[in-house]
Design a protein around this motif. Structure first.
Motif, PDB file in Angstrom:
ATOM      1  N   TYR A 695       0.695  -1.298  -0.431  1.00  0.00           N
ATOM      2  CA  TYR A 695      -0.070   0.099  -0.569  1.00  0.00           C
ATOM      3  C   TYR A 695       0.560   1.572  -0.269  1.00  0.00           C
ATOM      4  CZ  TYR A 695      -4.470   2.666   0.608  1.00  0.00           C
ATOM      5  OH  TYR A 695      -5.519   3.152   0.482  1.00  0.00           O
ATOM      6  N   GLN A 696       1.779   1.383   0.944  1.00  0.00           N
ATOM      7  CA  GLN A 696       2.956   2.656   1.140  1.00  0.00           C
ATOM      8  C   GLN A 696       4.082   3.105  -0.434  1.00  0.00           C
ATOM      9  OE1 GLN A 696       3.220   4.958   3.101  1.00  0.00           O
ATOM     10  NE2 GLN A 696       1.004   3.620   4.473  1.00  0.00           N
ATOM     11  N   LYS A 699       1.028   4.119  -2.923  1.00  0.00           N
ATOM     12  CA  LYS A 699       0.323   5.335  -2.318  1.00  0.00           C
ATOM     13  C   LYS A 699       1.801   6.573  -2.687  1.00  0.00           C
ATOM     14  CE  LYS A 699      -1.078   7.484   0.788  1.00  0.00           C
ATOM     15  NZ  LYS A 699      -2.123   7.514   2.230  1.00  0.00           N
ATOM     16  N   GLN A 700       3.048   5.981  -3.369  1.00  0.00           N
ATOM     17  CA  GLN A 700       4.412   6.911  -3.769  1.00  0.00           C
ATOM     18  C   GLN A 700       4.244   6.706  -5.152  1.00  0.00           C
ATOM     19  OE1 GLN A 700       7.548   4.761  -1.684  1.00  0.00           O
ATOM     20  NE2 GLN A 700       6.676   4.309  -0.397  1.00  0.00           N
ATOM     21  N   ASN A 788       2.552  -3.853   4.604  1.00  0.00           N
ATOM     22  CA  ASN A 788       2.903  -2.457   4.348  1.00  0.00           C
ATOM     23  C   ASN A 788       1.645  -1.071   4.580  1.00  0.00           C
ATOM     24  OD1 ASN A 788       5.018  -0.327   4.593  1.00  0.00           O
ATOM     25  ND2 ASN A 788       5.143  -0.494   2.409  1.00  0.00           N
ATOM     26  N   GLY A 790       1.330   1.259   6.776  1.00  0.00           N
ATOM     27  CA  GLY A 790       1.891   2.325   7.699  1.00  0.00           C
ATOM     28  C   GLY A 790       2.586   1.314   8.704  1.00  0.00           C
ATOM     29  N   GLN A 795      -1.381   5.986  10.316  1.00  0.00           N
ATOM     30  CA  GLN A 795      -0.970   5.468   9.120  1.00  0.00           C
ATOM     31  C   GLN A 795      -2.099   4.451   9.018  1.00  0.00           C
ATOM     32  OE1 GLN A 795       3.895   4.850   8.931  1.00  0.00           O
ATOM     33  NE2 GLN A 795       3.309   7.040   7.232  1.00  0.00           N
ATOM     34  N   VAL A 799      -5.182   4.499   6.349  1.00  0.00           N
ATOM     35  CA  VAL A 799      -5.096   3.077   4.532  1.00  0.00           C
ATOM     36  C   VAL A 799      -6.747   3.144   4.875  1.00  0.00           C
ATOM     37  CG1 VAL A 799      -4.208   1.337   3.947  1.00  0.00           C
ATOM     38  CG2 VAL A 799      -3.000   2.705   4.478  1.00  0.00           C
TER      39      VAL A 799
END
Length: 832
Positions: A695-696, A699-700, A788, A790, A795, A799
């Motif tokens: 997930y992170q 997002k990136q 992942n 957060g 965080q 999500v």
């Protein structure tokens, strides 16, 4: 021929079946070689030219030899046995050829012309031995059956053998290969060939015919007959050029399927066979063959000029066929065959009558029948090879199909006028020839052109829609055609709605991309695997389409993106979508390659982090090669460690049973899969390692402006909306859906022959609904392989809130509530 009536019947049946086997082999070997050399028109033309060259060589060389042999039936038996042996050796020899071909192309990747040179060289090795044997059978049998004046008998034998060829073309494409696959069909044809050889060998002991051998050096003098031999070469040129042009026309109304090719070839061959019958009925002892040759040649050109301007109306004829037959596949096939035959009938019948007429003009006599027939077939076949190449590579790209027909027909008439002048003292048909030429010229200069909207209407795909919405004219009046691009491989048309809000392009009549409902699929098939891969440095995209898939790919951490596209016409059409694709082809990271995608992978050693396969219709010829277990294994071999393969699958034109076959085949090579839905399509991302959604990482990537903008165009604002709106399930549910059964392979391409199911109302949403229902039934419980989330509870809670918002946006209230509760629990953990 000193055989009893029953033996004669057996002899004729054997010769009929010989033609049957020849066309089964031609279709079979062409299919085999397309898997090795690719499906480009150049690769296919090299194969076809080599095949016909073998027939020409065999016809002339063995025809001359036939005039010198005592026991012709025994020689015929040996030829059929030779065909059997070389046919059985074809597949194992191809395996060796493929190994050498791949090794050489990978060792010398930058040698110009190497690919095409190897195609020609290896095609010659594989095809010349059996086709030389095949080419020798016709003049040999004509020599065996020869009389003092053999024109009528040659016409009958030509008709018989060609009728067998027609049956072979039809049965191979509609029954044998779809039912048994390539290997089994090859064995069946070889067994039949062996039986023919056995029958001929047995009959050779019952034939008491004794041939008087001519002196060793007494051959026909071709230069003495140069006019008629060159003319019969031109007839071959016109006939095959017309066939290539007809093929391009009928693909627009029948679709780019293996069925369509077999149907067109069958109709063409039955016309040629009827031409042989026509000549045999027409011939009589006092007939002026030169006069007949001139008349038939004139009629051939005039018939083309008189009918071609009305080919656009064939869209309505095929629409009526769909309306009358409904979902009855075989009845639709019969109606389609009738329409095709009616269009081809007059020119092909005339062409079929011209070959025995040319033999009669040569008048080789009984002792030189084999050589005479061989000479005529040699020149006719050389002309045919040239005609097919000139039509496909020169005329269509330069002039388009319509004007190519006109130019060829005018040259056809010019040949008739020259022959009339050359033989003027021996003919008395001046008024008739002049009248036919004038009629042809009137049609030639009449300002008639095709309605491009009708020509590119894709009636084979959209007949039901046209019928439901009030007729084809009513639907097409709402759009305009911006350009028609006729290339060597395909006919591409760019369409636009009258208000300018929707633009799309068609390939051979079928929509292959646009700015409408499939925007989300075009975007996601590229973005999903790129978002999932941590470092997609080397990427391959198979199929350009509108270019929308390429947009934003270079914003990921990439070094190079290869895009391989088969059709230059599609590349040109992509220029009409620069606003939608963001001028993707100008991106310095993107390298466009015009080639067959499968052949590119086969002939290079380069490996990729991500391979994206855009073609979505496994029932289309050519595209079908990208949906087999063999192709998936080839693709997997060209993936780096932890590489991803992405497949676009249309759900609207595939039965649930065939969808299960496809997903089962996919998972055989890529056992780890994440499935996503996008509009009326499904996207599979497969690998040989465990797949997760980081997930992170997602997002990136969304933070990057180019990626964010691309996804925003399809209404995706963050990873939560992407997952909630498009994620279906992982391999556990897909395996449950796929079940057990056969796989789709190169040898038995089940999906390639599934076009027969794409009929009627089912294609207007029923298939899509049934497939989605079946897919969701396999989903016992939603499991999202998220990792992942957060590094802190806030965080992770964020999500969950994004996921909740995404599910709420997509109308899935229960899932939205579930994730909101999980977010709340992180903010307010239960007390101990």
């Amino acid at each position: 021929m000193s055989l009893t009536s029953h033996q004669k019947l057996l002899f004729y049946v054997a010769f009929l079946l010989s033609g049957f086997c020849a066309l089964v082999y031609e279709i079979l070997w062409t299919k085999y070689l397309s898997l090795t050399f690719g499906t480009t028109i150049l690769a296919a033309s090299i194969v076809a030219a080599t095949f016909m060259a073998g027939l020409a060589i065999g016809s002339y060389a063995l025809g001359r030899y036939a005039d010198r042999d005592v026991n012709l039936l025994r020689l015929y038996a040996f030829l059929e046995a030779g065909i059997t042996l070389t046919a059985l050796l074809f597949a194992p020899t191809l395996s060796i050829v493929e190994y050498i071909y791949v090794g050489l192309t990978q060792t010398f990747p930058d040698w110009p012309g190497l690919l095409h040179g190897l195609n020609f060289f290896f095609s010659a090795i594989l095809l010349l031995p059996p086709t030389i044997f095949m080419g020798g059978t016709f003049p040999l049998i004509c020599r065996y059956s020869a009389r003092r004046k053999s024109g009528g008998q040659i016409g009958r034998l030509y008709a018989l053998n060609t009728a067998g060829a027609m049956a072979g073309a039809f049965c191979a494409g509609f029954l044998l290969i779809p039912t048994f696959g390539l290997t089994a069909t090859g064995y069946l044809a070889a067994i039949l060939n062996l039986l023919i050889a056995a029958v001929a060998f047995w009959l050779s002991f019952n034939s008491n015919q004794t041939l008087i051998k001519p002196p060793v050096k007494r051959f026909l003098q071709p230069l003495r007959h140069h006019t008629i031999l060159i003319s019969v070469g031109f007839i071959g040129f016109f006939s095959l050029a017309y066939e290539i042009l007809w093929t391009r026309v009928f693909l627009l109304f029948l679709g780019n399927t293996s069925y369509a090719f077999s149907l067109m070839l069958s109709a063409y061959l039955i016309g040629i066979a009827l031409g042989g019958v026509f000549y045999s009925k027409l011939v009589h002892p006092k007939m002026n063959e030169k006069q007949l040759f001139i008349l038939l040649t004139t009629l051939m050109g005039t018939a083309i000029l008189a009918t071609v301007p009305f080919y656009d109306q064939l869209a309505k004829a095929f629409l009526v066929a769909h309306q009358l037959t409904g979902e009855r596949w075989w009845l639709l096939t019969a109606c389609s065959f009738l329409i095709i035959f009616l269009v081809m009938a007059i020119p092909t019948i005339l062409s079929g009558a011209l070959l025995p007429t040319a033999v009669a003009i040569l008048d080789p006599g009984k002792a030189h029948t084999g050589e005479g027939v061989g000479l005529v077939v040699l020149h006719n076949t050389i002309g045919a090879v040239c005609g097919s190449l000139v039509a496909g590579f020169v005329l269509i790209p330069l002039l388009g199909t319509f004007d190519s027909f006109r130019l060829l027909a005018l040259i056809n008439l010019a040949l008739a006028i020259y022959l009339f002048w050359y033989f003027s003292r021996q003919t008395k048909i001046g008024l008739m020839v002049v009248a036919l030429v004038v009629i042809g010229l009137i049609f030639s200069f009449t300002p008639l052109n095709w309605n491009e909207k009708l020509m590119n209407s894709g009636v084979y795909c959209y007949a039901t829609k046209y019928l439901r919405m009030g007729g084809i004219d009513k639907v097409l009046e709402k759009e305009k055609v911006l350009e028609v691009i006729e290339g060597t491989d395909t006919t591409v048309a760019v369409h636009e709605s009258l208000n300018g809000q929707l633009r799309f392009f068609t390939v051979n009549g079928k929509t292959d991309g646009g700015t409408g409902q499939d925007m989300s699929t075009q975007t996601l098939v590229g973005q999903l695997p790129m978002l999932m891969h941590p470092h997609p440095e080397e990427v391959l995209v198979i199929g350009l389409g509108t270019g929308i898939t390429l947009r934003g790919l270079s914003a990921h951490p990439t070094d190079r993106i290869d895009c391989v596209e088969l059709s230059p016409g599609v590349v040109k059409a992509a220029g009409y979508f620069t606003e939608a694709n963001g001028n993707a082809l100008d991106d310095p990271k993107i390298n466009l390659i015009i080639r067959d995608g499968r052949n590119l992978l086969m002939t290079q050693s380069k490996k990729y982090d991500v391979i994206i396969s855009e073609p979505s219709n496994p029932w289309q010829a050519g595209n079908a090669n990208l949906f087999t277990a063999d192709f998936y294994q080839l693709a997997a071999a060209h993936l780096k460690e932890n590489g991803l393969f992405c497949q676009w699958i249309g759900l609207y034109d595939i039965t649930t049973g065939n969808l299960r076959t496809l997903t089962r085949t996919f998972m055989q090579t890529f056992p780890r899969v994440l499935a996503f839905k996008a509009g009326s399509d499904m996207v599979l991302v497969g690998a040989q390692h465990e797949l997760v959604l980081d997930y992170q990482q997602l997002k990136q990537r969304f933070v990057r402006p180019a990626i964010d903008q691309v996804l925003a165009r399809v209404n995706i604002g963050d990873p939560g909306e992407l997952i909630a709106g498009h994620y279906l399930f992982s391999e556990r549910a897909l395996k449950e859906f796929s079940g057990t059964g056969n796989y789709n392979t190169d040898d038995h391409s089940l999906l390639e022959y599934s076009a027969r199911f794409n009929l009627g109302e089912k294609t207007l949403g029923e298939y899509q609904s049934n497939n989605m229902t079946a897919l969701l039934e396999a989903q016992k419980k939603v499991f999202i392989p998220l990792v992942n989330l957060g590094g802190s509870p806030p965080q992770v809670a964020e999500v969950f809130r994004e996921l909740a918002k995404g599910y709420e946006k997509n109308g899935r209230r229960a899932e939205a509530v579930h994730f909101m509760r999980k977010a709340a629990q992180l903010h307010n953990p239960p007390s101990g």
